[in-house]
Design a protein around this motif. Sequence first.
Motif, PDB file in Angstrom:
ATOM      1  N   LEU A  18      -9.277  -2.110  33.614  1.00 19.60           N
ATOM      2  CA  LEU A  18      -8.912  -3.526  33.474  1.00 19.60           C
ATOM      3  C   LEU A  18      -7.669  -3.672  32.590  1.00 19.60           C
ATOM      4  CD1 LEU A  18     -12.493  -5.015  32.991  1.00 19.60           C
ATOM      5  CD2 LEU A  18     -11.062  -5.221  35.034  1.00 19.60           C
ATOM      6  N   ALA A  19      -7.639  -2.921  31.492  1.00 19.06           N
ATOM      7  CA  ALA A  19      -6.486  -2.984  30.585  1.00 19.06           C
ATOM      8  C   ALA A  19      -5.229  -2.434  31.251  1.00 19.06           C
ATOM      9  CB  ALA A  19      -6.787  -2.208  29.299  1.00 19.06           C
ATOM     10  N   PHE A  20      -5.381  -1.432  32.092  1.00 16.59           N
ATOM     11  CA  PHE A  20      -4.257  -0.856  32.836  1.00 16.59           C
ATOM     12  C   PHE A  20      -3.527  -1.939  33.640  1.00 16.59           C
ATOM     13  CE2 PHE A  20      -3.142   0.775  37.143  1.00 16.59           C
ATOM     14  CZ  PHE A  20      -2.072   1.580  36.818  1.00 16.59           C
ATOM     15  N   HIS A  21      -4.289  -2.889  34.157  1.00 17.37           N
ATOM     16  CA  HIS A  21      -3.683  -3.974  34.929  1.00 17.37           C
ATOM     17  C   HIS A  21      -3.158  -5.110  34.048  1.00 17.37           C
ATOM     18  CE1 HIS A  21      -4.383  -2.649  39.016  1.00 17.37           C
ATOM     19  NE2 HIS A  21      -5.560  -2.208  38.643  1.00 17.37           N
ATOM     20  N   GLU A  22      -3.826  -5.373  32.947  1.00 16.72           N
ATOM     21  CA  GLU A  22      -3.484  -6.551  32.136  1.00 16.72           C
ATOM     22  C   GLU A  22      -2.431  -6.276  31.062  1.00 16.72           C
ATOM     23  OE1 GLU A  22      -3.746 -10.652  31.338  1.00 16.72           O
ATOM     24  OE2 GLU A  22      -4.402  -9.441  33.050  1.00 16.72           O
ATOM     25  N   LEU A  23      -2.482  -5.106  30.432  1.00 18.87           N
ATOM     26  CA  LEU A  23      -1.576  -4.826  29.314  1.00 18.87           C
ATOM     27  C   LEU A  23      -0.094  -4.918  29.697  1.00 18.87           C
ATOM     28  CD1 LEU A  23      -1.358  -4.103  26.295  1.00 18.87           C
ATOM     29  CD2 LEU A  23      -1.453  -1.682  26.970  1.00 18.87           C
ATOM     30  N   PRO A  24       0.323  -4.408  30.868  1.00 23.57           N
ATOM     31  CA  PRO A  24       1.749  -4.537  31.216  1.00 23.57           C
ATOM     32  C   PRO A  24       2.235  -5.988  31.288  1.00 23.57           C
ATOM     33  CG  PRO A  24       0.724  -2.858  32.573  1.00 23.57           C
ATOM     34  CD  PRO A  24      -0.383  -3.549  31.835  1.00 23.57           C
ATOM     35  N   LYS A  25       1.359  -6.908  31.666  1.00 24.93           N
ATOM     36  CA  LYS A  25       1.731  -8.333  31.709  1.00 24.93           C
ATOM     37  C   LYS A  25       1.997  -8.846  30.289  1.00 24.93           C
ATOM     38  CE  LYS A  25      -1.325  -9.072  35.659  1.00 24.93           C
ATOM     39  NZ  LYS A  25      -2.592  -9.688  36.089  1.00 24.93           N
ATOM     40  N   ILE A  26       1.137  -8.442  29.361  1.00 21.04           N
ATOM     41  CA  ILE A  26       1.294  -8.848  27.957  1.00 21.04           C
ATOM     42  C   ILE A  26       2.581  -8.245  27.384  1.00 21.04           C
ATOM     43  CG2 ILE A  26       0.319  -8.539  25.633  1.00 21.04           C
ATOM     44  CD1 ILE A  26      -2.480  -8.722  26.991  1.00 21.04           C
ATOM     45  N   ALA A  27       2.791  -6.962  27.658  1.00 23.98           N
ATOM     46  CA  ALA A  27       3.996  -6.287  27.150  1.00 23.98           C
ATOM     47  C   ALA A  27       5.261  -6.965  27.684  1.00 23.98           C
ATOM     48  CB  ALA A  27       3.966  -4.815  27.540  1.00 23.98           C
ATOM     49  N   ALA A  28       5.236  -7.352  28.961  1.00 22.17           N
ATOM     50  CA  ALA A  28       6.402  -8.030  29.565  1.00 22.17           C
ATOM     51  C   ALA A  28       6.639  -9.384  28.898  1.00 22.17           C
ATOM     52  CB  ALA A  28       6.196  -8.195  31.062  1.00 22.17           C
ATOM     53  N   ARG A  29       5.549 -10.124  28.660  1.00 21.85           N
ATOM     54  CA  ARG A  29       5.682 -11.441  28.027  1.00 21.85           C
ATOM     55  C   ARG A  29       6.248 -11.333  26.619  1.00 21.85           C
ATOM     56  NH1 ARG A  29       0.525 -12.806  30.490  1.00 21.85           N
ATOM     57  NH2 ARG A  29      -0.599 -12.386  28.551  1.00 21.85           N
ATOM     58  N   ARG A  30       5.871 -10.271  25.916  1.00 17.85           N
ATOM     59  CA  ARG A  30       6.236 -10.127  24.503  1.00 17.85           C
ATOM     60  C   ARG A  30       7.417  -9.193  24.272  1.00 17.85           C
ATOM     61  NH1 ARG A  30       4.594 -14.685  22.481  1.00 17.85           N
ATOM     62  NH2 ARG A  30       2.422 -15.111  23.017  1.00 17.85           N
ATOM     63  N   GLY A  31       8.029  -8.715  25.354  1.00 19.56           N
ATOM     64  CA  GLY A  31       9.177  -7.819  25.210  1.00 19.56           C
ATOM     65  C   GLY A  31       8.825  -6.544  24.471  1.00 19.56           C
ATOM     66  N   ALA A  32       7.650  -5.996  24.791  1.00 17.02           N
ATOM     67  CA  ALA A  32       7.163  -4.808  24.088  1.00 17.02           C
ATOM     68  C   ALA A  32       7.085  -3.613  25.032  1.00 17.02           C
ATOM     69  CB  ALA A  32       5.789  -5.085  23.484  1.00 17.02           C
ATOM     70  N   GLU A  33       7.156  -2.455  24.433  1.00 19.97           N
ATOM     71  CA  GLU A  33       7.030  -1.198  25.184  1.00 19.97           C
ATOM     72  C   GLU A  33       5.590  -0.701  25.053  1.00 19.97           C
ATOM     73  OE1 GLU A  33       8.507   3.442  24.744  1.00 19.97           O
ATOM     74  OE2 GLU A  33       9.110   1.947  23.261  1.00 19.97           O
ATOM     75  N   ILE A  34       5.044  -0.153  26.147  1.00 18.52           N
ATOM     76  CA  ILE A  34       3.720   0.470  26.096  1.00 18.52           C
ATOM     77  C   ILE A  34       3.913   1.967  25.916  1.00 18.52           C
ATOM     78  CG2 ILE A  34       1.560   0.955  27.326  1.00 18.52           C
ATOM     79  CD1 ILE A  34       2.107  -1.612  28.978  1.00 18.52           C
ATOM     80  N   LYS A  35       3.260   2.522  24.910  1.00 18.28           N
ATOM     81  CA  LYS A  35       3.227   3.973  24.733  1.00 18.28           C
ATOM     82  C   LYS A  35       1.874   4.432  25.278  1.00 18.28           C
ATOM     83  CE  LYS A  35       3.993   7.701  21.443  1.00 18.28           C
ATOM     84  NZ  LYS A  35       4.186   8.067  20.029  1.00 18.28           N
ATOM     85  N   TRP A  36       1.898   5.081  26.427  1.00 17.83           N
ATOM     86  CA  TRP A  36       0.677   5.492  27.125  1.00 17.83           C
ATOM     87  C   TRP A  36       0.118   6.746  26.476  1.00 17.83           C
ATOM     88  CZ3 TRP A  36      -0.943   2.419  31.247  1.00 17.83           C
ATOM     89  CH2 TRP A  36      -0.014   1.444  31.663  1.00 17.83           C
ATOM     90  N   ARG A  37      -1.169   6.708  26.057  1.00 14.04           N
ATOM     91  CA  ARG A  37      -1.778   7.814  25.322  1.00 14.04           C
ATOM     92  C   ARG A  37      -3.054   8.288  26.033  1.00 14.04           C
ATOM     93  NH1 ARG A  37      -0.120   8.309  20.116  1.00 14.04           N
ATOM     94  NH2 ARG A  37      -0.556  10.470  20.655  1.00 14.04           N
ATOM     95  N   PRO A  38      -2.921   9.154  27.047  1.00 10.18           N
ATOM     96  CA  PRO A  38      -4.116   9.688  27.712  1.00 10.18           C
ATOM     97  C   PRO A  38      -4.955  10.513  26.738  1.00 10.18           C
ATOM     98  CG  PRO A  38      -2.087  10.301  28.897  1.00 10.18           C
ATOM     99  CD  PRO A  38      -1.678   9.703  27.589  1.00 10.18           C
ATOM    100  N   MET A  39      -6.251  10.217  26.673  1.00  7.10           N
ATOM    101  CA  MET A  39      -7.169  10.959  25.802  1.00  7.10           C
ATOM    102  C   MET A  39      -8.434  11.260  26.601  1.00  7.10           C
ATOM    103  SD  MET A  39      -8.830   8.018  23.350  1.00  7.10           S
ATOM    104  CE  MET A  39      -9.915   6.764  24.067  1.00  7.10           C
ATOM    105  N   LEU A  40      -9.256  12.144  26.083  1.00  4.76           N
ATOM    106  CA  LEU A  40     -10.517  12.472  26.743  1.00  4.76           C
ATOM    107  C   LEU A  40     -11.644  11.704  26.060  1.00  4.76           C
ATOM    108  CD1 LEU A  40     -11.806  14.181  28.985  1.00  4.76           C
ATOM    109  CD2 LEU A  40     -12.259  15.915  27.239  1.00  4.76           C
ATOM    110  N   LEU A  41     -12.165  10.707  26.759  1.00  3.54           N
ATOM    111  CA  LEU A  41     -13.197   9.851  26.171  1.00  3.54           C
ATOM    112  C   LEU A  41     -14.445  10.649  25.805  1.00  3.54           C
ATOM    113  CD1 LEU A  41     -14.006   7.028  25.300  1.00  3.54           C
ATOM    114  CD2 LEU A  41     -14.703   6.554  27.658  1.00  3.54           C
ATOM    115  N   GLY A  42     -14.807  11.625  26.622  1.00  7.34           N
ATOM    116  CA  GLY A  42     -15.959  12.475  26.298  1.00  7.34           C
ATOM    117  C   GLY A  42     -15.784  13.179  24.961  1.00  7.34           C
ATOM    118  N   GLY A  43     -14.563  13.614  24.673  1.00  9.21           N
ATOM    119  CA  GLY A  43     -14.266  14.252  23.388  1.00  9.21           C
ATOM    120  C   GLY A  43     -14.361  13.280  22.233  1.00  9.21           C
TER     121      GLY A  43
END
Length: 196
Positions: A18-43
Amino acid sequence: MSKQVEFFFDVGSPYSYLAFHELPKIAARRGAEIKWRPMLLGGVFQATGNHSPVTIPAKAVHLNVDLERWAKHFGVTFQMPRVFPINTLPLMRGAVAMQRSGPKQFHRYLAAVFAAMFEHPRNLGEQAELASVLEEAGFDPAQFVALINDPAVKAELKDTTEEAVRRGVFGAPAFFVGNEMFWGQDRLHFVEQALA
């Protein structure tokens, strides 16, 4: 852009989807860059003692309803997979590998994997099914296997996961604006406020 939001995520997390779809809209509105941080949730779960909400019967019952409400709110398609949760280690190593290949590859990979997880669910825990999804998205499954077995890719995913835990992450998605952490797609309005 000087404003930045870090997005710690795992493709096996429906709330990260859900955030994958929504966060880019927020970043665009606020002129912000997204730093994508893939992590292992199980870890992260193992390190913090947290668990998937599906392991708690009362939460599991409510989970589908909650996810459907949020998907409708964000205007995205959502369907819970029949096989859930799955081991996302190969998928998250794949995210790291594709990120190292460049933003175009990375975003095409994430779009394909998230869609196969939560839009038109397929069992990505099965190697043949994952290979099929990768091929349909224009990736070479054999090359993918080589990439996810690269020691540098394995080390990067491990390091990012450990960093997330050190910084207080206990679940996904988690966002940082500066040193301030926000957990969950339902806190995205606070992320937007922090970026404003």
